[in-house]
Design a protein around this motif. Sequence first.
Motif, short mmCIF file in Angstrom:
data_model
loop_
_atom_site.label_atom_id
_atom_site.label_comp_id
_atom_site.label_asym_id
_atom_site.label_seq_id
_atom_site.Cartn_x
_atom_site.Cartn_y
_atom_site.Cartn_z
N ILE A 165 -7.07 5.02 3.84
CA ILE A 165 -6.45 4.05 4.76
C ILE A 165 -7.35 2.84 4.98
O ILE A 165 -6.86 1.72 5.08
CB ILE A 165 -6.04 4.73 6.09
CG1 ILE A 165 -5.15 3.80 6.92
CG2 ILE A 165 -7.25 5.16 6.89
CD1 ILE A 165 -3.80 3.54 6.35
N HIS A 205 0.81 -1.21 0.00
CA HIS A 205 0.00 0.00 0.00
C HIS A 205 0.84 1.27 0.00
O HIS A 205 0.34 2.35 -0.32
CB HIS A 205 -0.96 0.01 1.19
CG HIS A 205 -0.25 -0.01 2.51
ND1 HIS A 205 0.15 1.14 3.15
CD2 HIS A 205 0.15 -1.05 3.28
CE1 HIS A 205 0.76 0.80 4.28
NE2 HIS A 205 0.77 -0.52 4.37
N LEU A 206 2.13 1.16 0.32
CA LEU A 206 2.98 2.35 0.34
C LEU A 206 3.14 2.96 -1.05
O LEU A 206 3.46 4.14 -1.18
CB LEU A 206 4.36 2.01 0.92
CG LEU A 206 4.37 1.57 2.38
CD1 LEU A 206 5.78 1.24 2.82
CD2 LEU A 206 3.75 2.63 3.28
N LYS A 207 2.90 2.17 -2.06
CA LYS A 207 2.96 2.67 -3.44
C LYS A 207 1.64 3.33 -3.85
O LYS A 207 1.56 3.96 -4.90
CB LYS A 207 3.29 1.50 -4.38
CG LYS A 207 3.84 1.95 -5.70
CD LYS A 207 4.45 0.78 -6.44
CE LYS A 207 5.02 1.25 -7.75
NZ LYS A 207 5.68 0.18 -8.46
N HIS A 208 0.63 3.22 -3.01
CA HIS A 208 -0.70 3.76 -3.32
C HIS A 208 -1.19 4.64 -2.16
O HIS A 208 -2.26 4.41 -1.61
CB HIS A 208 -1.68 2.61 -3.57
CG HIS A 208 -1.19 1.65 -4.60
ND1 HIS A 208 -1.24 1.91 -5.95
CD2 HIS A 208 -0.59 0.44 -4.47
CE1 HIS A 208 -0.71 0.90 -6.61
NE2 HIS A 208 -0.31 -0.01 -5.74
N LYS A 209 -0.42 5.64 -1.83
CA LYS A 209 -0.73 6.47 -0.66
C LYS A 209 -1.97 7.33 -0.84
O LYS A 209 -2.52 7.84 0.13
CB LYS A 209 0.47 7.32 -0.29
CG LYS A 209 1.62 6.50 0.24
CD LYS A 209 2.77 7.37 0.67
CE LYS A 209 3.89 6.49 1.20
NZ LYS A 209 5.05 7.27 1.60
#
Length: 112
Positions: free
Chosen positions: A33, A25-29
Amino acid sequence: MTERLLPIGLLVVSNIFMTFAWYGHLKHKAAPIWAAILVSWGIAFFEYCLAVPANRMGSNVYSAAQLKGMQEVITLAVFAGFSILYLGERITMNHVIGFTLIAAGAWFVFRG
């Protein structure tokens, strides 16, 4: 031989799922959340479907400490590849030294 290698293979694949669940998910900030949590949870389900049998089968030939040491080394190897290939981050010499020290700890677990 299969009883020794199958748990390792399952742990490798389970760690690929785990790494995507925890860090993908860090690539899709821009995603909310709650969406990241739900997607991560769904991916983690498949990680558990592989990790639990890997540890169950592995306990027939490895101690729990050996399985955990193996898990940590596999986790770091998968994470290093993921970090470079998926996230586009660099692995620095400090990372290499830290990962090597953890691998050395696993070596001591298997040694005795």
